[in-house]
Design a protein around this motif. Structure first.
Motif, mmCIF file in Angstrom:
data_model
loop_
_atom_site.group_PDB
_atom_site.id
_atom_site.type_symbol
_atom_site.label_atom_id
_atom_site.label_comp_id
_atom_site.label_asym_id
_atom_site.label_seq_id
_atom_site.Cartn_x
_atom_site.Cartn_y
_atom_site.Cartn_z
ATOM 1 N N LEU A 1 0.829 -1.215 0.000
ATOM 2 C CA LEU A 1 0.000 0.000 0.000
ATOM 3 C C LEU A 1 0.863 1.265 0.000
ATOM 4 C CD1 LEU A 1 -2.796 -1.062 2.510
ATOM 5 C CD2 LEU A 1 -3.029 -0.770 0.040
ATOM 6 N N TRP A 2 1.877 1.297 0.857
ATOM 7 C CA TRP A 2 2.718 2.490 0.928
ATOM 8 C C TRP A 2 3.627 2.622 -0.286
ATOM 9 C CZ3 TRP A 2 2.479 6.688 3.865
ATOM 10 C CH2 TRP A 2 1.680 6.648 5.004
ATOM 11 N N GLY A 3 4.046 1.505 -0.848
ATOM 12 C CA GLY A 3 4.861 1.574 -2.060
ATOM 13 C C GLY A 3 4.102 2.188 -3.225
ATOM 14 N N VAL A 4 2.858 1.759 -3.411
ATOM 15 C CA VAL A 4 2.041 2.318 -4.497
ATOM 16 C C VAL A 4 1.713 3.782 -4.219
ATOM 17 C CG1 VAL A 4 -0.186 2.159 -5.672
ATOM 18 C CG2 VAL A 4 1.111 0.093 -5.163
ATOM 19 N N LYS A 5 1.432 4.103 -2.961
ATOM 20 C CA LYS A 5 1.160 5.502 -2.623
ATOM 21 C C LYS A 5 2.393 6.366 -2.883
ATOM 22 C CE LYS A 5 -1.590 6.529 0.715
ATOM 23 N NZ LYS A 5 -2.237 6.768 2.030
ATOM 24 N N GLY A 6 3.581 5.853 -2.595
ATOM 25 C CA GLY A 6 4.802 6.590 -2.900
ATOM 26 C C GLY A 6 4.974 6.803 -4.395
ATOM 27 N N GLY A 7 4.643 5.777 -5.199
ATOM 28 C CA GLY A 7 4.714 5.933 -6.647
ATOM 29 C C GLY A 7 3.753 6.989 -7.155
ATOM 30 N N ILE A 8 2.561 7.072 -6.564
ATOM 31 C CA ILE A 8 1.591 8.096 -6.966
ATOM 32 C C ILE A 8 2.111 9.484 -6.594
ATOM 33 C CG2 ILE A 8 -0.736 8.966 -6.554
ATOM 34 C CD1 ILE A 8 -1.630 6.076 -6.165
ATOM 35 N N ALA A 9 2.767 9.611 -5.435
ATOM 36 C CA ALA A 9 3.321 10.906 -5.046
ATOM 37 C C ALA A 9 4.409 11.357 -6.016
ATOM 38 C CB ALA A 9 3.888 10.820 -3.624
ATOM 39 N N LEU A 10 5.145 10.426 -6.596
ATOM 40 C CA LEU A 10 6.165 10.776 -7.583
ATOM 41 C C LEU A 10 5.561 11.108 -8.949
ATOM 42 C CD1 LEU A 10 8.844 8.055 -6.727
ATOM 43 C CD2 LEU A 10 8.835 10.455 -6.057
#
Length: 357
Positions: A227-236
């Motif tokens: 979940l946090w990995g995908v959220k980090g990708g969206i932030a980038l």
């Protein structure tokens, strides 16, 4: 005698007289003690040491003196400079590589796969629930448990219908709720921190598995890391959730834009949360055939245990997974309504100024 000298840009200039070089140095146009070399000379020296320089014969017309220490022609030797942002540059390069891996196309592909496989997980979990209810009724000689299982199956049927309708509604809300930020620096740092948190959670789960000699602690770690990995990708890649980086606004507008990004990013990863929780429900339902309820409960994070029905832990997780899209949709609307009120308040000073004019 005339001399070549190194100017403020470290370029060779001249030849000019010694008095002219001193005037330039005194006026600050060149360094106070520049490197100089006489016409026909081969050794560069500071201006302050010229008293020890012996006269040399004039060189042929149009010639340029060779540079010391193998320096490039036309430039005096320069000292080696250390890059003051070396560590930051290394992080930037690593983050750029991760940004290319977590590109929007790949993230959208993962979310689409999560949406599809999550529905299959709910279907499989529903079948397991019906079989488990029959198994539990026979084992305890209580037909009531089978009736409860049938009721849960009916609830899961309705829940899957609701999930199917609202999983796609989130993307429409995001597309119809554009926002902007004046700078992407904050989101870039958010993406970096989210990815570091995901990696740290995964490493902590692996360490817990080694300490407990069991794979059970790895399951929640994988869920949180995903979940946090995908959220980090969206932030980038903030454009995935309709965030544009343009212009400048007030501090209040910037804060509203950031809050809106977090809301839309949370809504964007709902399909992944749905799929992971549905898969967890299937696993817990399957393990219930072989383990007691207390052992099964110990495998579930305490934050999720409040929604569990005793004896039906796995089906409870499945039903919670089906209701996540609806809950996220409603909470997003409520939060956006609050932000719209804040925006209206922030716009009042500008409207008052226009009325005065």
């Amino acid at each position: 005698m005339k001399y070549y000298y190194a100017d403020s840009s470290n370029q060779t200039a001249g030849p000019v007289s010694l008095d002219q070089i001193r005037l330039l140095a005194g006026s600050g146009q060149i360094p106070a003690d520049p490197m100089v070399v006489p016409e026909g000379g081969k050794e560069w020296r500071p201006l302050s040491t010229l008293a020890s320089i012996a006269p040399v014969p004039p060189p042929p017309a149009g010639s340029t003196p060779p540079m010391p220490n193998g320096a490039a022609p036309g430039k005096p030797a320069t000292p080696l400079k250390l890059n003051a942002t070396l560590l930051g540059d290394l992080v930037a390069k690593a983050l750029a590589a991760v940004t290319k891996i977590l590109n929007p196309e790949r993230i959208n592909c993962w979310l689409k796969a999560a949406r599809d496989y999550g529905q299959y997980a709910v279907l499989a979990g529903t079948a397991l629930t019906l079989v488990y209810a029959l198994y539990a009724a026979i084992r305890t000689n209580e037909f009531r448990l089978f009736g409860v299982g049938v009721g849960v199956v009916l609830a899961l049927t309705v829940g899957q219908f609701v999930a199917g309708r609202f999983l796609g509604a989130g993307d429409k809300l995001i597309a119809n709720t554009p926002s902007r930020l004046s700078s992407g620096a904050f989101l870039e740092c958010v993406g970096l921190l989210a990815l570091l948190f995901a990696a740290g959670t995964l490493l902590a789960g692996i360490a817990a598995c080694v300490a407990a000699r069991s794979l059970i602690p790895l399951v929640p770690a994988l869920v949180i890391a995903a979940l946090w990995g995908v959220k980090g990708g969206i932030a980038l890649h903030p454009r995935m959730v309709g965030v544009e980086q343009e212009g400048g606004g007030s501090a209040g507008e910037e804060a509203v834009g950031l809050l809106l990004f977090f809301l839309k990013a949370g809504l964007k990863i709902v399909p992944l949360a749905f799929a992971l929780l549905a898969a967890a429900g299937c696993v817990v339902t399957l393990l219930a055939f072989f383990m007691r309820g207390g052992v099964v409960n110990s495998m579930i994070p305490s934050g999720l245990q409040i929604v569990l029905v005793p004896g039906m832990e796995g089906p409870s997780l499945l039903l919670s997974a089906c209701l996540i899209p609806l809950a996220a949709y409603f909470l997003f609307l409520l939060a956006c309504l609050t932000l719209d009120v804040i925006r209206a308040i922030l716009a009042i000073p500008g409207k008052l100024d226009s009325l005065r004019k």
